[in-house]
Design an enzyme around this catalytic site. Structure first.
Site, short mmCIF file in Angstrom:
data_model
loop_
_atom_site.label_atom_id
_atom_site.label_comp_id
_atom_site.label_asym_id
_atom_site.label_seq_id
_atom_site.Cartn_x
_atom_site.Cartn_y
_atom_site.Cartn_z
N ASP A 95 103.84 59.13 92.96
CA ASP A 95 104.92 58.39 93.62
C ASP A 95 106.27 58.52 92.92
O ASP A 95 107.30 58.61 93.56
CB ASP A 95 104.54 56.90 93.73
CG ASP A 95 104.16 56.26 92.39
OD1 ASP A 95 104.25 56.95 91.36
OD2 ASP A 95 103.76 55.09 92.38
N HIS A 96 106.27 58.60 91.59
CA HIS A 96 107.54 58.56 90.87
C HIS A 96 108.33 59.87 90.93
O HIS A 96 109.52 59.88 90.70
CB HIS A 96 107.31 58.20 89.40
CG HIS A 96 107.14 56.72 89.19
ND1 HIS A 96 106.13 56.01 89.77
CD2 HIS A 96 107.86 55.84 88.46
CE1 HIS A 96 106.23 54.74 89.40
NE2 HIS A 96 107.27 54.61 88.62
N ASP A 160 102.36 51.38 84.30
CA ASP A 160 103.64 51.13 84.95
C ASP A 160 103.96 49.65 84.82
O ASP A 160 103.07 48.80 84.93
CB ASP A 160 103.57 51.51 86.43
CG ASP A 160 104.94 51.49 87.06
OD1 ASP A 160 105.63 52.52 87.01
OD2 ASP A 160 105.35 50.42 87.56
N ARG A 448 114.32 45.96 90.15
CA ARG A 448 115.22 46.16 89.01
C ARG A 448 116.59 46.57 89.51
O ARG A 448 116.70 47.33 90.45
CB ARG A 448 114.68 47.27 88.10
CG ARG A 448 113.38 46.89 87.48
CD ARG A 448 113.25 47.32 86.05
NE ARG A 448 112.27 46.44 85.44
CZ ARG A 448 111.26 46.84 84.68
NH1 ARG A 448 111.15 48.10 84.36
NH2 ARG A 448 110.43 45.96 84.18
N SER A 643 109.37 50.30 73.64
CA SER A 643 108.31 50.66 74.58
C SER A 643 107.13 51.27 73.81
O SER A 643 107.31 51.86 72.75
CB SER A 643 108.85 51.62 75.63
OG SER A 643 108.41 52.92 75.36
N ARG A 645 105.43 53.84 74.05
CA ARG A 645 105.10 55.22 74.40
C ARG A 645 104.36 55.94 73.28
O ARG A 645 104.72 55.91 72.12
CB ARG A 645 106.36 55.97 74.86
CG ARG A 645 107.28 56.51 73.86
CD ARG A 645 108.49 57.12 74.56
NE ARG A 645 109.19 56.12 75.37
CZ ARG A 645 110.50 55.87 75.26
NH1 ARG A 645 111.23 56.52 74.41
NH2 ARG A 645 111.06 54.95 76.00
S1 SF4 Z 1 109.45 49.41 90.70
FE1 SF4 Z 1 108.51 51.21 89.82
S2 SF4 Z 1 106.63 51.53 90.99
FE2 SF4 Z 1 107.94 50.16 92.18
S3 SF4 Z 1 109.01 51.48 93.58
FE3 SF4 Z 1 110.31 51.13 91.80
S4 SF4 Z 1 109.86 52.84 90.44
FE4 SF4 Z 1 108.22 52.75 91.95
#
Ligand code: SF4
Length: 755
Positions: A95-96, A160, A448, A643, A645
């Site tokens: 998806d990303h 995620d 976000r 983070s 990572r």
């Molecule tokens: S918050 Fe993260 S998982 Fe959700 S659509 Fe945005 S990038 Fe994709």
């Protein structure tokens, strides 16, 4: 059937005895969060009550979910474990890596070409090791998980930060780094600091323009971006029970914006309805049998102040729609105050783009409510003033809302339907802008809104609201428009009003999809080859790290004595380097390039003791490695914060660094170092940091008697012939010492697999 009913049965069978044991040790009524956590202890039944915000506890999650960007290194590492299949049900979601530019079909085709090597790798590695693979275009990880895998009372980790979305179905779902996912898939325990508990009591019922999104926008305003740190947020009350399951998902999803470990709702009728509507009636039946365990105790909810560390109460009946931002999701504005805030702060009032969808808000309910607003625009001859995009969260939702005519309505309003992927939410948006230097505003139903997140442009003021509010404001093209009170002029010059949105929690005709985009793994993966192009710059199979040589480690060169803050971002920078996250050798060229060298106050400039010249940190480490010489990194306080990572621990290991010696560690990074077979050491006396000189050659002694709690020694050989010796501490337990000796935790698992 994508979900694993046997696993869920096992979890529920455990509930009775485990919760009984927890009751004994905790000695008071239990919250839902405690019930789920105590039921997932790695060691089984609780033998002690854990101190919130203090004790580290080993858990046994039920599932793992990974998105395409972070899955790469997690799976490359998992391959090192030598297991035939993953230890717990796991999935990968592409998806990303899909950029939004023109529209769904074209963008997906481009992504499939550009990321072919990554997608081929993820598909083949999933096929081999029993992992469910969701192809590019299948949808966004959290929406797909909600529709297929989340279940009440379960525990999941996901690579995620918005993994908590599954809390909408009553699951404790937590975002982690790839190393944690790898461990759980390899059969190891997963560690978490026992969280503090925040209770949110919801009373009343939503109505009109207000939606579930406004609950979390309000909570974000109360708690701020840090207020949930180290805590799990538990929602309860009649208001909670009145929210749709997908609305609950939206609230839990955005709990990440207040820094919460995760958020969760108790099992109720709405969740049961959603499970049934998404072909999981068997799960609802099982959940009904243990439903007393899938919610907090009555006494807790009657006296929440006694049992939660913090309690917030929100009345849904009086809650206003909110718009949060810009640049931070906790700047919360009730819509009645927003227009004035826009003017007072000089934010660009013209709305240029409205974006709905994403993993946060693309349920059937969201889309149908937004479409009811769009339909009014079409019927009332309103021409949308701003651009409009729709990002469906999954093919299941996309297909169903297309069938039911909603996408058609959006397109009539001028909307562009993007691929079922992250796209504009994560900067994967090739926005068409005439002048990127111009201050501009966009409004999204995402989660976000930090500077540059959506389109990479720091001049973009991003605000967040519900899909219906975004749609209404897109029609107006003006941030000062309040659909609850204001009117608009249509193309006939007539004043019209947008009525309250109407929507459906679930499709009347049920969900439908032709190809959901799921690829089940091979029944026998032994013959499946994992596809990695040896010439790839983005992917590289890993070789196991070498085991400890069985002696003290001598003759190490000081690679860098880092001064001040050294976060995982200083150790392994993000940004352009992320494209190499599946290629350890290439990404290692960013190792410690952000750290400040104590001896010259410069970043990425250290002395190569072999030739006396100054050069980049990675190149210097490679020069030592080429000569078979190990190196050591010295650091300051809280080394490796930030983070989690795993690259920050893997890169030094790959480039021949044997030990990291610091004043103090951030705990997750320290654990990551241990897992990679590195030595993570701390000064017994912090003044010894000052004894380390630029030309030192360093020995680590005492390793033949490496024992929990027993210090090791450091010998500094200075270039003038003098030396210093001092003790250093470590926090290795016996198992972690075995990891060190074997050259890494995965080496032990592999050795055990091979008998
Ligand atoms: S918050 Fe993260 S998982 Fe959700 S659509 Fe945005 S990038 Fe994709």
């Amino acid at each position: 059937m994508a979900f694993d009913l046997d696993m869920i049965k096992k979890v529920y069978d455990n509930y009775g005895p485990r919760i009984a044991a927890a009751r004994k040790v905790v000695g008071k009524p239990l919250t839902l969060t405690e019930k789920i956590l105590y039921s997932h202890l790695w060691d089984g039944n609780a033998t002690e009550a854990h101190e919130r915000g203090v004790t580290y506890v080993d858990f046994a999650p039920d599932r793992v979910a990974m998105q395409d960007a972070t899955a790469q290194m997690a799976l490359l590492q998992f391959m090192q474990a030598g297991r035939p299949t993953v230890a717990v049900p796991s999935t990968v979601h592409c998806d990303h890596l899909i950029q939004a530019k023109i529209g769904a079909i074209e963008d997906l085709a481009t992504a499939n070409t550009q990321n072919k090597e990554v997608f081929d790798f993820l598909a083949s590695v999933s096929d081999k090791y029993g992992i469910g693979f969701w192809k590019p275009g299948a949808g966004i990880i959290h929406q797909v998980v909600l529709e297929n895998y989340a279940f009440p009372g379960g525990m999941m980790i996901g690579t995620d930060s918005h993994t908590p979305n599954a809390g909408g179905l009553g699951m404790i779902a937590i975002g982690v780094g790839g190393a944690d996912a790898c461990d759980v898939m390899a059969g190891l325990a997963w560690e978490l600091k026992f969280p503090k508990l925040i209770g949110v009591k919801l009373t009343g019922k939503l109505s009109g323009w207000t939606s579930a999104k406004d609950v979390i926008l309000k909570v974000a305003g109360i708690l701020t971006v840090k207020g949930g740190t180290g805590a799990i947020v538990e929602y309860f009350g009649e208001g909670a029970r009145s929210l749709s399951a997908t609305g609950k998902g939206t609230i839990c999803n955005m709990g990440a914006e207040i820094g919460a470990t995760t958020s969760v709702f108790g099992y109720d009728e709405k969740i049961a309805t959603y499970l049934k509507g998404t072909e999981r009636e068997e799960i609802a039946k099982l959940a009904d049998q243990v439903k007393e365990h899938l919610t907090g105790d009555e006494e807790v909810y009657s006296n929440p102040d006694k049992y939660f560390d913090q309690v917030i109460e929100i009345d849904l009946s009086t809650l206003e729609p909110h718009v949060n931002g810009p640049f931070t999701p906790d700047m919360a504005w009730p819509i009645s105050k927003f227009a004035a805030a826009v003017k007072e702060n000089g934010w660009p009032q013209t709305l240029e783009v409205g974006l709905i969808g994403s993993c946060t808000n693309s349920s059937y309910e969201d889309i149908s409510r937004a479409a009811s607003v769009a339909e009014q625009a079409v019927n009332k001859k309103l021409v949308a003033k701003a651009e409009f995009t729709i990002t469906p969260g999954s093919e299941l939702v996309r297909y169903t809302v297309e069938r039911d005519g909603y996408l058609d309505t959006f397109e009539k309003m001028g909307g562009v339907v993007l691929a079922n992927a992250c796209g504009p939410c994560i900067g994967q948006w090739a926005r068409h802008s005439d002048d990127p230097t111009r201050k501009n505003s966009i409004l999204t139903s995402f989660n976000r809104n930090f500077k540059s997140r959506n389109d990479g442009n720091p001049n973009t003021h991003a605000f967040v609201a519900s899909p219906e509010i975004v749609t209404a404001m897109t029609i107006a093209g003006d941030l000062s428009f309040n659909p609850l009170t204001d009117t608009l002029i249509n193309s006939d010059g007539v004043q019209v009003r947008l009525e309250e949105p109407q929507g459906l929690e679930m499709p009347i005709k049920g969900y439908e999809v032709e190809d959901a985009g799921f690829q089940a793994p091979a029944k026998d993966g032994t013959k499946v080859n994992v596809i990695v192009d040896p010439n790839s710059s983005r992917l590289q199979l890993l070789d196991p790290f070498k085991a400890w040589e069985g002696t003290d480690i001598k003759g190490l060169k000081l690679l860098i004595k880092a001064k001040g803050k050294c976060t995982t971002d200083h150790i392994s920078m993000a940004g352009p380097w992320l494209k190499f996250r599946g290629h350890l050798d290439n990404i290692s060229n960013n190792m410690l390039i952000g750290a400040t060298n104590f001896f010259n106050d410069k970043a990425d400039t250290v002395k190569n003791q072999l030739n006396g010249e100054y050069g980049a940190v990675p190149a210097t480490a490679r020069a030592y490695k080429a000569q078979g010489i190990g190196s050591i990194v010295v650091g300051d306080e809280n080394y490796g914060e930030g983070s989690s990572r795993e690259h920050a621990a893997m890169e030094p290991r790959h480039l021949g660094v044997r030990a990291i010696l610091v004043k103090s560690f951030a705990r997750i990074h320290e654990t990551n170092l241990k897992k990679q077979g590195m030595l993570g050491l701390t000064f017994a006396d912090n003044n010894d940091y000052d004894k380390i000189r630029e030309d030192d050659t360093i020995d680590i002694t005492g390793l033949n008697d490496f024992t929990p709690g027993k210090p090791l020694s450091i010998v500094l050989h200075h270039i003038d012939g003098t030396s210093d010796t001092f003790n250093v501490n470590h926090t290795y337990n016996q198992q972690q010492i075995e990891w060190f000796k074997a050259g890494g935790a995965l080496n032990i698992i592999r050795m055990n697999q091979n008998g």
